[in-house]
Design a protein around this motif. Structure first.
Motif, PDB file in Angstrom:
ATOM      1  N   PRO A 255       0.778  -1.394   0.022  1.00 46.16           N
ATOM      2  CA  PRO A 255       0.039   0.050  -0.148  1.00 46.16           C
ATOM      3  C   PRO A 255       0.749   1.339   0.027  1.00 46.16           C
ATOM      4  O   PRO A 255       1.830   1.430   0.607  1.00 46.16           O
ATOM      5  N   PRO A 256       0.406   2.227  -0.458  1.00 50.76           N
ATOM      6  CA  PRO A 256       1.198   3.540  -0.733  1.00 50.76           C
ATOM      7  C   PRO A 256       1.138   4.130   0.772  1.00 50.76           C
ATOM      8  O   PRO A 256       0.398   4.154   1.502  1.00 50.76           O
ATOM      9  N   ASN A 257       2.449   4.811   0.884  1.00 52.14           N
ATOM     10  CA  ASN A 257       2.690   5.616   2.259  1.00 52.14           C
ATOM     11  C   ASN A 257       3.584   6.727   1.868  1.00 52.14           C
ATOM     12  O   ASN A 257       4.044   6.939   0.868  1.00 52.14           O
ATOM     13  N   GLY A 284       5.443   2.237  -2.213  1.00 53.13           N
ATOM     14  CA  GLY A 284       4.380   1.702  -2.445  1.00 53.13           C
ATOM     15  C   GLY A 284       4.673   0.967  -3.852  1.00 53.13           C
ATOM     16  O   GLY A 284       5.420   1.198  -4.564  1.00 53.13           O
ATOM     17  N   LYS A 285       4.126  -0.294  -3.859  1.00 53.00           N
ATOM     18  CA  LYS A 285       4.146  -1.310  -5.051  1.00 53.00           C
ATOM     19  C   LYS A 285       2.832  -1.732  -5.453  1.00 53.00           C
ATOM     20  O   LYS A 285       2.212  -2.328  -4.623  1.00 53.00           O
ATOM     21  N   PRO A 286       2.525  -1.533  -6.765  1.00 52.91           N
ATOM     22  CA  PRO A 286       3.346  -0.677  -7.815  1.00 52.91           C
ATOM     23  C   PRO A 286       3.314   0.606  -7.287  1.00 52.91           C
ATOM     24  O   PRO A 286       2.748   1.011  -6.527  1.00 52.91           O
ATOM     25  N   VAL A 287       4.230   1.439  -8.134  1.00 57.94           N
ATOM     26  CA  VAL A 287       4.409   2.875  -7.762  1.00 57.94           C
ATOM     27  C   VAL A 287       3.073   3.625  -7.826  1.00 57.94           C
ATOM     28  O   VAL A 287       2.340   3.520  -8.774  1.00 57.94           O
ATOM     29  N   ASN A 335      -2.785   2.991  -5.329  1.00 60.01           N
ATOM     30  CA  ASN A 335      -2.233   2.019  -6.248  1.00 60.01           C
ATOM     31  C   ASN A 335      -3.309   0.858  -6.073  1.00 60.01           C
ATOM     32  O   ASN A 335      -4.105   1.040  -5.114  1.00 60.01           O
ATOM     33  N   VAL A 336      -3.133  -0.438  -6.814  1.00 55.24           N
ATOM     34  CA  VAL A 336      -4.039  -1.402  -6.552  1.00 55.24           C
ATOM     35  C   VAL A 336      -4.154  -1.735  -4.901  1.00 55.24           C
ATOM     36  O   VAL A 336      -5.039  -2.650  -4.663  1.00 55.24           O
ATOM     37  N   ALA A 337      -3.012  -1.512  -4.106  1.00 54.03           N
ATOM     38  CA  ALA A 337      -3.072  -2.210  -2.905  1.00 54.03           C
ATOM     39  C   ALA A 337      -3.852  -1.441  -1.850  1.00 54.03           C
ATOM     40  O   ALA A 337      -4.149  -1.638  -0.803  1.00 54.03           O
ATOM     41  N   GLY A 338      -4.152   0.084  -2.295  1.00 48.50           N
ATOM     42  CA  GLY A 338      -4.935   0.994  -1.492  1.00 48.50           C
ATOM     43  C   GLY A 338      -4.536   2.483  -1.688  1.00 48.50           C
ATOM     44  O   GLY A 338      -4.133   2.758  -2.937  1.00 48.50           O
ATOM     45  N   ALA A 339      -5.126   3.222  -0.879  1.00 50.43           N
ATOM     46  CA  ALA A 339      -4.896   4.738  -0.890  1.00 50.43           C
ATOM     47  C   ALA A 339      -4.469   5.428   0.393  1.00 50.43           C
ATOM     48  O   ALA A 339      -4.499   4.819   1.364  1.00 50.43           O
TER      49      ALA A 339
END
Length: 425
Positions: A255-257, A284-287, A335-339
């Motif tokens: 998740p992004p941070n 975060g991954k992906p960017v 990204n696909v993992a979250g916001a």
């Protein structure tokens, strides 16, 4: 009045007391030790300004432990160690070092040297194949200080030490990239190659690479499968002890941070008319995709304001900062993992505006007058500290400062000449 210590928080020091009266201030410390030495800063502040003094305190004691002790070289019958002087010398220069060794199978230390004047030493007469610990103590005129020990036992051998910092720099469902650093100890001879192996079954390994490179790419993995790799350094005497790493072949999703620690109180202070860049670390991954908003509006690229984002940073660049740039800014990462959403505030400081009406006179006499005005509507982003009053008469026609440190919005100007006309500002 405040006290502080450079590179330390004096609030954490038990037994320390600060006493302050209207006439003096005292910092009292009981049970002093070598770590109380250093630079203390006394800061005095009132409405007229700030004054700071630096006081250097020396504590007479035995020295602290040497630092950064490492084994630079080993062979079958000797080892070379090096270190840096203690951070605290006890108020007296270090005159020599004591070097000791210990067989890893025993608890007793034996002295190797008692008058070493340098910060390195060659320890001889080691038994080949045995493991040893080493330690160094500093000595000054007050005695011998605390020791600094090697963290791990060192083998008396000419084989290189293990590689350092082995990690998976990148992992996906089909590939992985391994990286590592050179061994701290090369065994006394140059490293000729690194061997990368994969475990094919219990205690059975297959070599995939033997090369001088410090990285390895494997691109034929099966999704979801667990793999174990190991890396060994090789010199003319043989292989080092291996370092192992286990990973699972799958796409990394993080998740992004973002990291706002470099923005105190989440507020960035900019000077009117200046150019600046606010650079914020992100992950975060992906960017993640990054957007900046001011209030309810997403920032658009313009000639004066721009947003730049990479895989590890997002940057807000502003040219010719204006007071209208002040306000609340929202950063959105997705990204696909979250916001992730975060808010920072921008404060723009500059010169204050013009004092406002009503501007009036009071208590007019033959040689004095009282001026009354109102504060400016725009304080420039900071508290008004004082006003400057100037006058101009009809004879000299020159502006003269009447007062330069007026803190109220009224002031009585004296020493005027009866019959003269005056303009005030």
């Amino acid at each position: 009045i405040s006290w502080a210590k450079m590179d330390a928080n004096i609030q954490d020091r038990q037994g320390l007391e600060i006493r302050t009266t209207e006439y003096d201030t005292m910092l009292y410390c009981e049970n002093v030790n070598r770590y109380d030495a250093g630079k203390y800063i006394l800061t005095l502040q009132n409405s007229s300004g700030t004054k700071a003094y630096t006081l250097t305190v020396k504590v007479l004691d035995t020295p602290g432990p040497p630092v950064n002790l490492i084994v630079k070289e080993t062979a079958k019958n000797f080892a070379v160690i090096s270190w840096d002087p203690p951070l605290v010398d006890g108020g007296s220069p270090v005159k020599n070092y004591i070097v000791e060794k210990r067989d890893a199978e025993r608890k007793a230390w034996s002295t190797v040297a008692t008058e070493c004047s340098k910060t390195s030493f060659r320890i001889i007469n080691l038994e080949e194949g045995k493991f040893y610990y080493f330690r160094v103590l500093a000595e000054n005129e007050y005695g011998i200080g605390e020791p600094c020990d090697t963290k791990d036992a060192v083998k008396a051998s000419e084989e290189p030490g293990p590689v350092e910092d082995l990690k998976a720099a990148a992992v996906s469902k089909r590939s992985c990239t391994l990286t590592w650093k050179k061994p701290i100890n090369d065994g006394g001879t140059r490293i000729t190659a690194y061997s990368v192996e994969i475990m094919v079954e219990a205690d059975r390994w297959k070599e995939l690479m033997r090369d001088k490179r410090l990285q390895f790419l494997s691109n034929d993995l099966e999704e979801g499968k667990e793999y174990t790799f190991r890396v060994r350094a090789l010199n003319d005497s043989g292989f080092s002890v291996p370092r192992e790493i286990t990973l699972v072949a799958k796409d990394q999703v993080v998740p992004p941070n973002l990291d706002l620690r470099d923005i105190p109180d989440l507020t960035y202070i900019a000077r009117e008319g200046s150019n600046f860049r606010i650079k914020i670390p992100i992950s975060g991954k992906p960017v993640p995709k990054v957007t900046w908003s001011k209030g309810e509006y997403i920032l658009q690229e313009s000639g004066r304001i721009s947003v730049e984002s990479t895989a590890i940073h997002t940057t807000l660049a502003v040219r010719d900062c204006q007071k209208s740039d002040a306000g609340k800014y929202t950063i959105n990462l997705k990204n696909v993992a979250g916001a992730k959403e975060a808010t920072i505030y921008m404060k723009v400081v500059g010169k204050p505006g013009i004092p406002t009406a009503p501007f009036r006179f009071d208590e007019v006499t033959a040689d004095a007058i009282t001026l009354i005005w109102a504060p400016p509507k725009d304080d420039g982003g900071a508290e008004i500290t004082n006003y400057i009053l100037e006058k101009r008469d009809n004879i000299t026609n020159k502006w003269v400062t009447s007062a330069s440190a007026v803190q109220k919005t009224s002031f009585r100007i004296t020493r005027l000449h009866e019959g003269n006309e005056y303009v005030f500002r």
